[in-house]
Design an enzyme around this catalytic site. Structure first.
Site, short mmCIF file in Angstrom:
data_model
loop_
_atom_site.label_atom_id
_atom_site.label_comp_id
_atom_site.label_asym_id
_atom_site.label_seq_id
_atom_site.Cartn_x
_atom_site.Cartn_y
_atom_site.Cartn_z
CG HIS A 17 -1.96 -0.96 1.33
ND1 HIS A 17 -2.09 -1.80 2.42
CD2 HIS A 17 -2.97 -1.27 0.49
CE1 HIS A 17 -3.14 -2.58 2.24
NE2 HIS A 17 -3.69 -2.30 1.07
CE LYS A 41 -13.03 -6.34 2.71
NZ LYS A 41 -11.80 -5.65 2.37
NE ARG A 90 -2.84 -7.76 -4.41
CZ ARG A 90 -3.51 -8.46 -3.52
NH1 ARG A 90 -2.91 -8.94 -2.48
NH2 ARG A 90 -4.80 -8.71 -3.69
CB SER A 128 -4.84 -6.28 4.05
OG SER A 128 -4.24 -5.04 3.83
#
Length: 155
Positions: A17, A41, A90, A128
Site C-alpha cells: 500500500h 468484513k 497486483r 492485507s
C-alpha cells in the site's frame, strides 16, 4: 487542486500500500487515504486503530490526508472533491475486479477517473488478508509492514 482518493480497508496497511501511495504522490496535489468501513468484513483492527496506524505511517507527508468513511466510495469522492481514485493492481485477478468497479464508478460518477498503479513484483504477493492471517496466528508479519506500523501490531 488535484485531489485523489486512495481507498481501502487498510486492515492492516502493508508495504505494498505504502509503495503505491508513494508512487502516486507526484501525480497529485493531495491524496486522501480513505479507510473504508465495510460491515460485511470481519476486521482485524478497529477503524480507530487503522486510522492511527495510517496517520503514523504518513505523518511526515504533507500531501497525504487520512479519513475514515462509510458508504459508497463515489459519494466519498464527492465529499472530498476528488477527481481521481488510485488503485493498486497486483495480478490479473485484481485487474478484473478493479476494472469492473472502475467501470461501475465511471457510470455513477463520470468525472472521477480511476488510476491503476501496478504493484512492484516484489510486493505482488502481499495482501492485507495474508498479513492478517499471519498476525492472527502470532507469526512475524514485520517483513510485510511499514516500519511505522510495527509497534502498533506487535503481539
Amino acid at each position: 487542486m488535484k485531489t485523489a482518493l486512495f481507498p481501502g480497508s487498510f486492515d492492516p496497511i502493508t508495504i505494498a500500500h505504502v509503495d503505491i501511495l508513494k508512487r502516486a504522490l507526484p501525480l497529485f496535489d493531495r491524496i486522501v487515504v480513505g479507510i473504508g468501513l465495510n460491515s460485511s468484513k470481519q476486521n482485524y483492527l478497529s477503524a480507530e486503530q487503522r486510522e492511527e496506524i495510517v496517520r503514523n505511517v504518513f505523518k511526515d507527508e504533507p500531501k497525504v490526508d487520512i479519513q475514515v468513511y462509510e458508504g459508497l466510495t463515489v459519494d466519498f469522492c464527492k465529499h472530498i472533491d476528488a477527481a481521481y481514485m488510485v488503485r493498486g493492481i497486483r495480478s490479473v485477478g485484481d485487474f478484473e475486479y478493479e476494472r469492473a468497479i472502475a467501470q461501475i464508478n465511471q457510470t455513477m460518477m463520470p468525472n472521477v477517473e480511476t488510476i491503476f498503479i501496478l504493484s512492484k513484483p516484489a510486493y505482488s504477493a502481499i495482501s492485507s488478508t495474508i498479513v492478517r492471517d499471519i498476525l492472527r496466528n502470532h507469526g512475524d508479519a514485520s517483513p510485510f509492514l511499514p516500519a511505522a506500523a510495527i509497534p502498533f501490531l506487535s503481539a
